[in-house]
Write a protein that holds these residues in place. Sequence first.
Motif, PDB file in Angstrom:
ATOM      1  N   PRO A  10       0.884  -1.102  -0.145  1.00 41.36           N
ATOM      2  CA  PRO A  10       0.030  -0.074  -0.081  1.00 41.36           C
ATOM      3  C   PRO A  10       0.976   1.127  -0.131  1.00 41.36           C
ATOM      4  N   VAL A  11       1.971   1.169   0.652  1.00 39.91           N
ATOM      5  CA  VAL A  11       2.908   2.530   0.783  1.00 39.91           C
ATOM      6  C   VAL A  11       3.235   2.883  -0.836  1.00 39.91           C
ATOM      7  N   ALA A  12       3.489   1.960  -1.440  1.00 43.12           N
ATOM      8  CA  ALA A  12       4.065   2.119  -2.786  1.00 43.12           C
ATOM      9  C   ALA A  12       3.035   2.805  -3.657  1.00 43.12           C
ATOM     10  N   LEU A  13       1.780   2.777  -3.218  1.00 43.01           N
ATOM     11  CA  LEU A  13       0.683   3.512  -3.936  1.00 43.01           C
ATOM     12  C   LEU A  13       0.478   5.024  -3.591  1.00 43.01           C
ATOM     13  N   GLY A  14       1.152   5.400  -2.502  1.00 47.38           N
ATOM     14  CA  GLY A  14       0.832   6.634  -2.041  1.00 47.38           C
ATOM     15  C   GLY A  14       1.153   7.721  -3.059  1.00 47.38           C
ATOM     16  N   VAL A  15       2.644   7.764  -3.154  1.00 46.01           N
ATOM     17  CA  VAL A  15       3.029   8.830  -4.658  1.00 46.01           C
ATOM     18  C   VAL A  15       2.229   8.879  -5.959  1.00 46.01           C
ATOM     19  N   PRO A  16       1.748   7.480  -6.456  1.00 45.16           N
ATOM     20  CA  PRO A  16       0.972   7.555  -7.519  1.00 45.16           C
ATOM     21  C   PRO A  16      -0.307   8.324  -7.562  1.00 45.16           C
ATOM     22  N   TYR A  17      -0.819   7.854  -6.116  1.00 47.43           N
ATOM     23  CA  TYR A  17      -2.229   8.497  -5.963  1.00 47.43           C
ATOM     24  C   TYR A  17      -2.167  10.174  -5.811  1.00 47.43           C
ATOM     25  N   VAL A  18      -0.859  10.588  -5.406  1.00 51.82           N
ATOM     26  CA  VAL A  18      -0.653  12.090  -5.157  1.00 51.82           C
ATOM     27  C   VAL A  18      -0.497  12.680  -6.466  1.00 51.82           C
ATOM     28  N   ARG A  19       0.185  12.240  -7.282  1.00 57.09           N
ATOM     29  CA  ARG A  19       0.444  12.393  -8.662  1.00 57.09           C
ATOM     30  C   ARG A  19      -0.896  12.722  -9.578  1.00 57.09           C
ATOM     31  N   ALA A  20      -1.824  11.427  -9.366  1.00 54.98           N
ATOM     32  CA  ALA A  20      -3.070  11.637 -10.060  1.00 54.98           C
ATOM     33  C   ALA A  20      -3.843  12.671  -9.578  1.00 54.98           C
ATOM     34  N   PHE A  21      -4.156  12.889  -8.357  1.00 50.49           N
ATOM     35  CA  PHE A  21      -4.882  14.058  -7.879  1.00 50.49           C
ATOM     36  C   PHE A  21      -4.292  15.407  -8.466  1.00 50.49           C
ATOM     37  N   LEU A  22      -2.998  15.636  -8.343  1.00 52.88           N
ATOM     38  CA  LEU A  22      -2.267  16.717  -8.826  1.00 52.88           C
ATOM     39  C   LEU A  22      -2.536  16.950 -10.067  1.00 52.88           C
TER      40      LEU A  22
END
Length: 245
Positions: free
Chosen positions: A41-53
């Motif tokens: 789950p930790v590995a998906l944190g940055v992708p989620y941030v990128r997608a929202f931005l």
Amino acid sequence: MIRAVLFDLDDTLLRLNLTAFIARYVAGASRLLASVARTTPVALGVPYVRAFLAMDAQDREDSLTNEQLFNKTMLEACGIPLDDPVIADLMTYYEERIVPGFSSGVVAARPVPGAREAIEAVHDAGLICALATNPTFSLACDRARMGWAGVDEKDFALVSTYSNSTRCKPSTRYYQEFANQLGVRLEECLMVGNDAVRDIVRDGCGLRTAYVGHGRPRGAVWRGPMERLARELPDLVARLDEQDA
């Protein structure tokens, strides 16, 4: 002449800790997707941030819906195809069955006093009532938050989501697309919101805003709490109509 009243959702109709809600949403979604993608789950944190931005960027030049851009960004960042039917069904289950339970605790979701009365005032005035929430979530997530606010999808002629929008607030394109879907002009809309940046458009497009936040923005045509707006809405609309005439 005002024909439609557009309501923001978060901290306008619904009081909540939005940051906590987003964090809880992303944490739960990341656990589900990690089990499918065989990652952490930790590995998906940055992708989620990128997608929202990516959705929120005001200098976008693409013609994708926010959902399409979100999915594209996630695929490029972590290789997970969110539009795959199996994964899409999993996320639908999560958003329809799990997310509605996120209202308690640190999220602290509860209706804004006067919100229900303000919506009823719009309907009593014979005006179009629509929910112009920042379109970064699905309709299922909007429905969950509407429920916490004590309102319903049936209260609105249209609800903005990341599926029916190609931009986010405060982009004029977002507001113009929303008005077009309602069949009205932007100058015929009154926006009700709490965010002095996202809910007030400053480029002369004609959209006017009743501000229910805590500041004193110069661009608002009305300022005060939602409870007072519910009482004063007919007079406000009449004043704006008189100015237009």
